[in-house]
Design a protein around this motif. Structure first.
Motif, PDB file in Angstrom:
ATOM      1  N   THR A  16      16.772  38.572  -3.959  1.00 27.63           N
ATOM      2  CA  THR A  16      16.157  37.479  -3.378  1.00 27.63           C
ATOM      3  C   THR A  16      14.567  37.547  -3.641  1.00 27.63           C
ATOM      4  O   THR A  16      13.990  36.648  -4.228  1.00 27.63           O
ATOM      5  CB  THR A  16      16.367  37.162  -1.878  1.00 27.63           C
ATOM      6  N   LEU A  55      10.426  31.987   5.897  1.00 24.83           N
ATOM      7  CA  LEU A  55      11.617  32.806   6.382  1.00 24.83           C
ATOM      8  C   LEU A  55      11.030  34.318   6.712  1.00 24.83           C
ATOM      9  O   LEU A  55      11.735  35.046   7.479  1.00 24.83           O
ATOM     10  CB  LEU A  55      12.866  32.646   5.747  1.00 24.83           C
ATOM     11  N   LEU A  56      10.375  34.778   5.754  1.00 25.96           N
ATOM     12  CA  LEU A  56      10.164  36.122   5.813  1.00 25.96           C
ATOM     13  C   LEU A  56       9.382  36.598   6.985  1.00 25.96           C
ATOM     14  O   LEU A  56       9.367  37.662   7.674  1.00 25.96           O
ATOM     15  CB  LEU A  56       8.999  36.737   4.653  1.00 25.96           C
ATOM     16  N   GLN A 103      16.962  44.146   6.878  1.00 26.67           N
ATOM     17  CA  GLN A 103      15.989  44.326   8.095  1.00 26.67           C
ATOM     18  C   GLN A 103      16.823  44.181   9.514  1.00 26.67           C
ATOM     19  O   GLN A 103      16.609  44.454  10.620  1.00 26.67           O
ATOM     20  CB  GLN A 103      14.837  43.662   8.134  1.00 26.67           C
ATOM     21  N   MET A 152      21.687  38.896   2.376  1.00 28.86           N
ATOM     22  CA  MET A 152      21.018  40.077   2.286  1.00 28.86           C
ATOM     23  C   MET A 152      19.897  40.231   3.382  1.00 28.86           C
ATOM     24  O   MET A 152      18.919  40.080   2.871  1.00 28.86           O
ATOM     25  CB  MET A 152      20.906  40.438   0.775  1.00 28.86           C
ATOM     26  N   THR A 153      20.196  40.825   4.299  1.00 27.96           N
ATOM     27  CA  THR A 153      18.927  40.822   5.243  1.00 27.96           C
ATOM     28  C   THR A 153      19.090  42.234   5.852  1.00 27.96           C
ATOM     29  O   THR A 153      19.483  42.308   7.067  1.00 27.96           O
ATOM     30  CB  THR A 153      19.030  39.814   6.517  1.00 27.96           C
TER      31      THR A 153
END
Lengths: 110, 260
Positions: free
Chosen positions: B42, B206-207, B4, B1-2
């Protein structure tokens, strides 16, 4: 001993004071100015420093895990993140699983 | 789930008024729902896991459940909360607690200062209103990093609703997790607790990997990550602030140099 409520309230006031100051100042600084670009750089450097410190020199129970265990966990998280098409959940899960596995198998990892 | 990752990289320079916003949720209400959807998954799970650890920690430190919940609802921002409980646990004074929380949470000032103008981009008033003062309470690392990535591309009137939708979900998840953690303290095996607590720094790391591509953020992130542990060795109390000021200034100078 003072009731923990005093600590909770003092903590809340001090924390909100920073946020309040940020709102007040944000009305006075031009978002496209050089000053704001500097503040943004300070914010990102501060947060990166905080995260690096949480990994390299954590407080509390995590401090008893080996530094190499934590660094490898961070490396695994980044590797899995990129291997799985920039998946944050898989990266995080892989890094944390490694840490749990090592602490379970080697309770006194150096 | 990314989500961006699917957005094209658009440089945010020049006059913001002749820009078409590439992120449009239809209405402020639609943006609030989009924010809530982005948080469920997440972000809410990782922050929830971190606050399970916090709930267990406050129990061991001698807080009761309501005091732990009071800290999470009113003093929301994990590093400051941990500093507070540590000082209470060792019998420190209120003044010591105020200073420790102040140092741990000073980062909130530059964070609010940079995000607030993005959230109220088309606001004709310069003076902040009550809604902005209340919204600032929800500015903490996860919501801030997400909004700094998503909101600059978003229709201006939808930004604040998006941010509040996102942050109220993760804030609620931390409140619930504090209560669960408080009761789980003796149930969870120690290695699992460690793993839960370590989710948080991994997630934050990771963000920010996504931000490395933007030069004006990436340079500051790399310098800060190197300076943080080093200056912590010099001074555990002031190291973080020094990292922000020295590292941020250095990064600013490098990026400005590159602009010419």
């Amino acid at each position: 001993m003072l009731s923990a409520w005093y600590f909770v309230l003092v903590g809340a006031l001090v924390t909100y004071a920073w946020r309040w100051a940020g709102v007040v100042l944000s009305g006075r600084i031009d978002p496209n100015s050089r000053a704001m670009r500097w503040v943004t750089a300070v914010a990102y450097a501060l947060l990166a420093g905080l995260i690096a410190r949480l990994i390299v020199a954590p407080q509390g129970a995590l401090a008893e895990t080996g530094l190499w265990v934590r660094l490898v966990a961070a490396g695994i998280a980044v590797a899995v993140y990129f291997l799985c098409r920039r998946s944050i959940p898989l990266g995080v899960a892989a890094g944390a699983s490694w840490l749990i596995a090592v602490s379970a198998l080697m309770p006194s990892a150096p | 789930m990314t989500p961006q990752a699917s957005l094209p990289m658009v440089p945010h320079m020049g006059d913001p008024h002749d820009q078409t916003w590439i992120s449009d949720h239809g209405s402020p209400r639609g943006a609030r729902l989009a924010g809530m959807r982005a948080a469920i998954g997440t972000p809410a799970l990782v922050l929830g896991a971190s606050y399970l650890g916090f709930g267990a920690f406050v129990h061991q430190a001698g807080f009761d459940l309501w005091q732990g919940l009071g800290s999470t609802t009113l003093g929301w921002a994990l590093p400051g909360q941990i500093a507070l409980v540590e000082i209470f646990a060792v019998g420190g004074s209120l003044i010591a607690a105020a200073i420790a929380v102040g140092l741990a949470n000073a980062r909130l000032l530059p964070m609010v200062l940079t995000l607030m103008p993005i959230l109220r981009h088309d606001d004709p008033e310069r003076k902040p209103r009550l809604a902005h003062y209340l919204s600032a309470h929800f500015i903490a690392l996860t919501g801030w990093a997400n909004a700094m990535q998503r909101c600059p591309d978003m229709v201006p009137s939808q930004r604040l609703p998006y941010f509040l939708g996102f942050t109220t979900v993760i804030w609620l998840s931390t409140v619930i997790a504090t209560a669960i953690g408080f009761h789980l303290v003796s149930v969870l095996p120690a290695p699992v607790t460690l793993g839960l607590v370590f989710l948080n720094p991994l997630y934050f790391m990771l963000l920010f990997v996504a931000d490395l591509a933007r030069r004006e953020r990436g340079v500051a992130l790399v310098i800060g990550a190197v300076l943080g542990p080093l200056l912590h060795l010099v001074s555990p109390d002031w190291g973080l602030l020094a990292t922000g000021l020295i590292g941020g200034t250095l990064a600013y100078l490098i990026v400005e140099q590159g602009r010419r």
